[in-house]
Design an enzyme around this catalytic site. Sequence first.
Site, mmCIF file in Angstrom:
data_model
loop_
_atom_site.group_PDB
_atom_site.id
_atom_site.type_symbol
_atom_site.label_atom_id
_atom_site.label_comp_id
_atom_site.label_asym_id
_atom_site.label_seq_id
_atom_site.Cartn_x
_atom_site.Cartn_y
_atom_site.Cartn_z
ATOM 1 N N SER A 197 0.841 -1.207 0.000
ATOM 2 C CA SER A 197 0.000 0.000 0.000
ATOM 3 C C SER A 197 0.870 1.248 0.000
ATOM 4 O O SER A 197 2.036 1.205 0.397
ATOM 5 C CB SER A 197 -0.922 -0.013 1.224
ATOM 6 O OG SER A 197 -0.175 -0.275 2.396
ATOM 7 N N GLU A 250 0.989 5.477 0.993
ATOM 8 C CA GLU A 250 0.365 6.549 1.769
ATOM 9 C C GLU A 250 0.590 7.910 1.106
ATOM 10 O O GLU A 250 1.682 8.203 0.626
ATOM 11 C CB GLU A 250 0.955 6.559 3.187
ATOM 12 C CG GLU A 250 0.311 7.584 4.085
ATOM 13 C CD GLU A 250 0.728 7.407 5.535
ATOM 14 O OE1 GLU A 250 0.601 6.287 6.080
ATOM 15 O OE2 GLU A 250 1.203 8.399 6.129
ATOM 16 N N ASP A 254 -1.777 13.360 16.645
ATOM 17 C CA ASP A 254 -1.033 14.343 17.438
ATOM 18 C C ASP A 254 -1.605 15.693 17.079
ATOM 19 O O ASP A 254 -1.648 16.039 15.893
ATOM 20 C CB ASP A 254 0.457 14.321 17.070
ATOM 21 C CG ASP A 254 1.126 13.051 17.543
ATOM 22 O OD1 ASP A 254 0.902 12.668 18.702
ATOM 23 O OD2 ASP A 254 1.886 12.457 16.746
ATOM 24 N N PHE A 310 12.307 14.664 11.660
ATOM 25 C CA PHE A 310 11.048 13.956 11.791
ATOM 26 C C PHE A 310 11.221 12.690 12.645
ATOM 27 O O PHE A 310 10.395 12.387 13.515
ATOM 28 C CB PHE A 310 10.524 13.624 10.394
ATOM 29 C CG PHE A 310 9.104 13.169 10.389
ATOM 30 C CD1 PHE A 310 8.124 13.893 11.059
ATOM 31 C CD2 PHE A 310 8.729 12.008 9.719
ATOM 32 C CE1 PHE A 310 6.803 13.469 11.073
ATOM 33 C CE2 PHE A 310 7.420 11.577 9.721
ATOM 34 C CZ PHE A 310 6.457 12.303 10.403
ATOM 35 N N HIS A 357 4.047 -1.070 3.582
ATOM 36 C CA HIS A 357 3.262 0.173 3.451
ATOM 37 C C HIS A 357 4.275 1.306 3.237
ATOM 38 O O HIS A 357 5.090 1.589 4.120
ATOM 39 C CB HIS A 357 2.453 0.408 4.728
ATOM 40 C CG HIS A 357 1.645 1.676 4.729
ATOM 41 N ND1 HIS A 357 0.434 1.783 4.075
ATOM 42 C CD2 HIS A 357 1.869 2.897 5.294
ATOM 43 C CE1 HIS A 357 -0.067 3.011 4.253
ATOM 44 N NE2 HIS A 357 0.795 3.711 4.978
#
Length: 289
Positions: free
Chosen positions: A12, A14, A105, A214, A264
């Site tokens: 998959s 994102e 978040d 990040f 993913h």
Amino acid sequence: MAVSQRPERVFSFELFPPKTAEGMERLKAQATALQRVGPRYFSVTYGAGGSTRERTFATVDWLRSQGIGPAPHLSCIGSQRQEIREILARYREQGIRRLVALRGDLPSGMGLGDPGELRYANELVAFIRAESGDHFHIEVAAYPEFHPQARSATADLQHFQRKVQAGADAAITQYLYNADAYFAFLEDCGRLGIGVPIVPGIMPITNYTQLARFSDSCGAEIPRWIRRRLEVHQDDLAAIRDFGHEVVTGLCRRLLDGGAPGLHFYTMNQAAPTLRIWEALGLSAGRKD
Ligand SMILES: Cc1cc2nc3c(=O)[nH]c(=O)nc-3n(C[C@H](O)[C@H](O)[C@H](O)COP(=O)(O)OP(=O)(O)OC[C@H]3O[C@@H](n4cnc5c(N)ncnc54)[C@H](O)[C@@H]3O)c2cc1C
């Protein structure tokens, strides 16, 4: 005829909802390129507190208009039950069958004020099941390197178990560069009797500074040997991409060879790095397994 015992693996991609019209045009081009290799689904992120609500809807609607099956993310922190109920009704009416359910978040600036009526993802999963029965296939987040706010590794694992007990069908992990952490997490889950597929999240490496910032905030570890080599390349983006490609392709191979039930990809709305890894892995067009 031989029958394979291995369940079909799920691949998959994102996407995140763009902020501008130009970003949306870019997303359309990137998603079209990604669609050619036949992923099982595209997921679309959702900013906590509803901060991307309309943009997430617009991205989901565009994917549907292209005949692409979207899996919208839905996060609960900062939201009221009624708001989530309405979103679930919208997705049901649209015939969407898969969701990624998260706590989320709150974006900086929204403060820590009102956490909303559902404080943790297990509560959201239970709410989706209560509202929609088995209509949705529900994915939740998993953290083989542990969530940064977790009191302890044991508590984090128990909280993950609660999401599965609340009705999650499968999980996607935070991105990782350490296959051993993933396999150790699977073993822990096995000991607790957690049997849902746990698909590793893959973040292609394209930019060192952004990735380092990040990763520090979301608790994903970049192993020292990778950091040090990326530092050598400094601003040489082509060298970073080539090295990143080798590292991440090797990681994917190890994960799949070790039995991961799919991958993913956090595409960051860029098709090229993900497609390059896809091709190196020999996952040919239209192939889901
Ligand atoms: C695959 C994936 C997709 C994501 N997509 C998005 C997105 O679209 N939008 C977005 O805003 N964020 C997204 N995130 C980030 C995610 O929202 C954050 O990591 C967030 O901090 C935790 O969300 P969660 O659903 O894992 O929370 P939870 O499972 O609720 O866990 C959050 C923390 O609380 C602890 N905890 C859980 N339950 C309890 C309890 N009952 N009591 C006390 N502590 C508890 C856990 O141990 C953990 O430390 C995504 C993350 C992943 C891995």
